[in-house]
Design a protein around this motif. Structure first.
Motif, short mmCIF file in Angstrom:
data_model
loop_
_atom_site.label_atom_id
_atom_site.label_comp_id
_atom_site.label_asym_id
_atom_site.label_seq_id
_atom_site.Cartn_x
_atom_site.Cartn_y
_atom_site.Cartn_z
N PHE A 1 0.85 -1.19 0.00
CA PHE A 1 0.00 0.00 0.00
C PHE A 1 0.88 1.23 0.00
CE2 PHE A 1 0.59 -1.31 4.37
CZ PHE A 1 1.01 -0.13 4.99
N ILE A 2 0.31 2.31 -0.51
CA ILE A 2 0.98 3.61 -0.52
C ILE A 2 -0.03 4.62 -0.02
CG2 ILE A 2 2.06 5.39 -1.94
CD1 ILE A 2 2.81 3.15 -3.93
N LYS A 3 0.43 5.48 0.90
CA LYS A 3 -0.43 6.53 1.43
C LYS A 3 0.15 7.89 1.07
CE LYS A 3 -1.65 3.98 5.62
NZ LYS A 3 -1.62 4.05 7.09
N ASP A 4 -0.73 8.89 0.98
CA ASP A 4 -0.24 10.25 0.78
C ASP A 4 0.12 10.85 2.13
OD1 ASP A 4 -2.64 11.09 1.99
OD2 ASP A 4 -3.51 11.83 0.12
N ARG A 5 0.52 12.10 2.14
CA ARG A 5 0.95 12.76 3.39
C ARG A 5 -0.18 12.91 4.40
NH1 ARG A 5 5.94 16.26 2.81
NH2 ARG A 5 6.81 15.54 0.85
N ASP A 6 -1.41 12.86 3.93
CA ASP A 6 -2.55 12.95 4.83
C ASP A 6 -3.02 11.59 5.33
OD1 ASP A 6 -2.67 15.76 4.59
OD2 ASP A 6 -3.81 15.56 2.71
N GLY A 7 -2.30 10.53 4.93
CA GLY A 7 -2.63 9.19 5.38
C GLY A 7 -3.71 8.51 4.55
N ARG A 8 -4.05 9.08 3.41
CA ARG A 8 -5.05 8.45 2.53
C ARG A 8 -4.37 7.42 1.63
NH1 ARG A 8 -9.67 10.68 3.30
NH2 ARG A 8 -9.82 12.82 3.99
N TYR A 9 -5.02 6.29 1.48
CA TYR A 9 -4.48 5.22 0.65
C TYR A 9 -4.57 5.59 -0.83
CZ TYR A 9 -4.33 2.12 4.68
OH TYR A 9 -4.03 1.54 5.89
N LEU A 10 -3.43 5.59 -1.49
CA LEU A 10 -3.36 5.84 -2.93
C LEU A 10 -3.32 4.53 -3.70
CD1 LEU A 10 -0.67 8.67 -2.93
CD2 LEU A 10 -3.16 8.92 -3.01
#
Length: 82
Positions: free
Chosen positions: A36-45
């Motif tokens: 998984f990859i998350k953005d800086r706000d912790g949202r899953y990309l």
């Protein structure tokens, strides 16, 4: 009758070393490891099926959401701390 080999194409090293997006998607989706990859706000990309299975959700239910949206509160807190 003698068969002739086709001449090898000369590809530069960089083009062979860079996997295609299709190959990367396949590797991410087919592995049994959590990816998984998350953005800086912790949202899953990005989330693969193995990640979705652990979360008890579908990939589409995870993408664009945070741990707080996906997991029970205590589990989300533990994941953030880790």
């Amino acid at each position: 009758m003698r068969l002739r080999r086709k001449p090898r194409r000369n590809h530069d090293v960089a083009s062979r070393a860079e996997p295609s997006e299709k190959l990367l998607r396949r590797l991410v989706n087919d592995t049994l490891d959590l990816v998984f990859i998350k953005d800086r706000d912790g949202r899953y990309l990005v989330a693969n099926p193995a990640s979705a299975l652990v979360a008890g959700r579908t990939v589409n239910e995870i993408l664009g959401h945070t741990d707080e949206d996906v997991f029970p509160p205590e589990e989300a807190r533990r994941l953030r701390e880790a």
